[in-house]
Design an enzyme around this catalytic site. Structure first.
Site, PDB file in Angstrom:
ATOM      1  N   LYS A 130       0.849  -1.194   0.000  1.00  0.00           N
ATOM      2  CA  LYS A 130       0.000   0.000   0.000  1.00  0.00           C
ATOM      3  C   LYS A 130       0.881   1.239   0.000  1.00  0.00           C
ATOM      4  CE  LYS A 130      -4.350   0.609   2.399  1.00  0.00           C
ATOM      5  NZ  LYS A 130      -4.960   0.513   3.721  1.00  0.00           N
TER       6      LYS A 130
HETATM    7  C1  E4P Z   1      -8.359   0.795   4.013  1.00  0.00           C
HETATM    8  O1  E4P Z   1      -7.584   0.421   3.190  1.00  0.00           O
HETATM    9  C2  E4P Z   1      -8.304   2.128   4.649  1.00  0.00           C
HETATM   10  O2  E4P Z   1      -7.080   2.307   5.258  1.00  0.00           O
HETATM   11  C3  E4P Z   1      -9.433   2.281   5.626  1.00  0.00           C
HETATM   12  O3  E4P Z   1     -10.622   1.809   5.027  1.00  0.00           O
HETATM   13  C4  E4P Z   1      -9.591   3.691   6.146  1.00  0.00           C
HETATM   14  O4  E4P Z   1     -10.768   3.763   6.922  1.00  0.00           O
HETATM   15  P1  E4P Z   1     -11.076   4.968   7.937  1.00  0.00           P
HETATM   16  O5  E4P Z   1     -11.367   6.201   7.149  1.00  0.00           O
HETATM   17  O6  E4P Z   1     -12.270   4.493   8.706  1.00  0.00           O
HETATM   18  O7  E4P Z   1      -9.857   5.110   8.798  1.00  0.00           O
END
Ligand code: E4P
Length: 237
Positions: A106
């Site tokens: 990522k």
């Molecule tokens: C997933 O890949 C993201 O990091 C995550 O869905 C972020 O979610 P949030 O906005 O609830 O922190």
């Protein structure tokens, strides 16, 4: 639509894997930090314990957790880099890719992330471009060869923008040009987000355990199950 669990909690991953609907897992530094896993931080050898609050300690903990997840989940597992420069991101990405065959590195949607995407893609490392908040960012990620693009819809809704409109735009753009990049809808806050994303044809929804749990429930189902059970036991000879 594929379902990913948005967590670093191994108990949740094991629990919902039993439902047979978890295709992958996404993690991020916040989700890893949420885990109270100090005890699990194994001492490799007596006297060589690394402090959890050191970079080496955090990396060991992260590697251990990702490898644990990979033992349960065969599908894509996203592991996020924490370096701020492309060189560091590439180093981390190459390391993560060795942990399991299903790791997706990522990378943040910024200049350094784009540079790292180019190098890692060329080396065959699978990638997920994260923190995407606009269609132009998604288009860049797709052109750069990302496997997944992660638009954060909940965080857009939080600032009174329409996260789902962004999903619609990205899907249209990717279809126009046959991009292979998959739309991974992230920052999901409730079942309606999942249903709306599915109606639009998004490839993947990644959701916290609480949202997955809510998908299964309906009060009429619970009432119906109770009534059937009560009626069945009321049958007398
Ligand atoms: C997933 O890949 C993201 O990091 C995550 O869905 C972020 O979610 P949030 O906005 O609830 O922190």
């Amino acid at each position: 639509m594929q379902f990913f669990l948005d967590t670093a909690n191994i108990q949740d991953i094991k629990k919902y894997a039993e439902w047979g609907v978890i295709d992958g897992v996404t993690t991020n530094p916040t989700l890893v930090a949420k885990e109270k896993v100090q005890e699990e931080f194994a001492t490799p050898k007596r006297g060589s314990r690394q402090k959890l609050d050191s970079p080496a300690g955090r990396n060991r903990l992260f590697e251990k957790r990702i490898k644990e997840i990979a033992k349960v989940i065969n599908g894509p597992i996203s592991a996020e880099v924490t370096s701020s420069d492309a060189k560091g991101m590439i180093k981390e990405g190459l390391e993560y890719a060795k942990w399991a065959k299903n790791i997706y590195v990522k990378l943040p949607m910024n200049e350094e992330g784009m540079k790292a995407l180019k190098v890692l893609s060329k080396k065959g490392v699978k990638t997920n471009i994260t923190l995407v908040f606009s269609a132009s960012q998604a288009l860049l990620a797709a052109k750069g060869g990302a496997n997944f693009v992660s638009p954060f819809i909940g965080r857009l809704d939080d600032i009174s923008q329409d996260g789902m409109e962004l999903i619609k735009d990205i899907i249209q753009i990717f279809r126009n040009y046959n991009f292979k990049t998959k739309v991974l809808v992230a920052s999901i806050r409730h079942p309606r987000h999942v249903v709306e994303a599915a109606k639009l044809g998004a490839d993947i929804s990644t959701m916290p355990a609480e949202v997955l749990e809510k998908l299964i429930h309906h009060p009429l189902t619970d009432i119906g199950i109770k009534k059937f059970a009560d009626d069945w036991t009321s049958i007398k000879q």
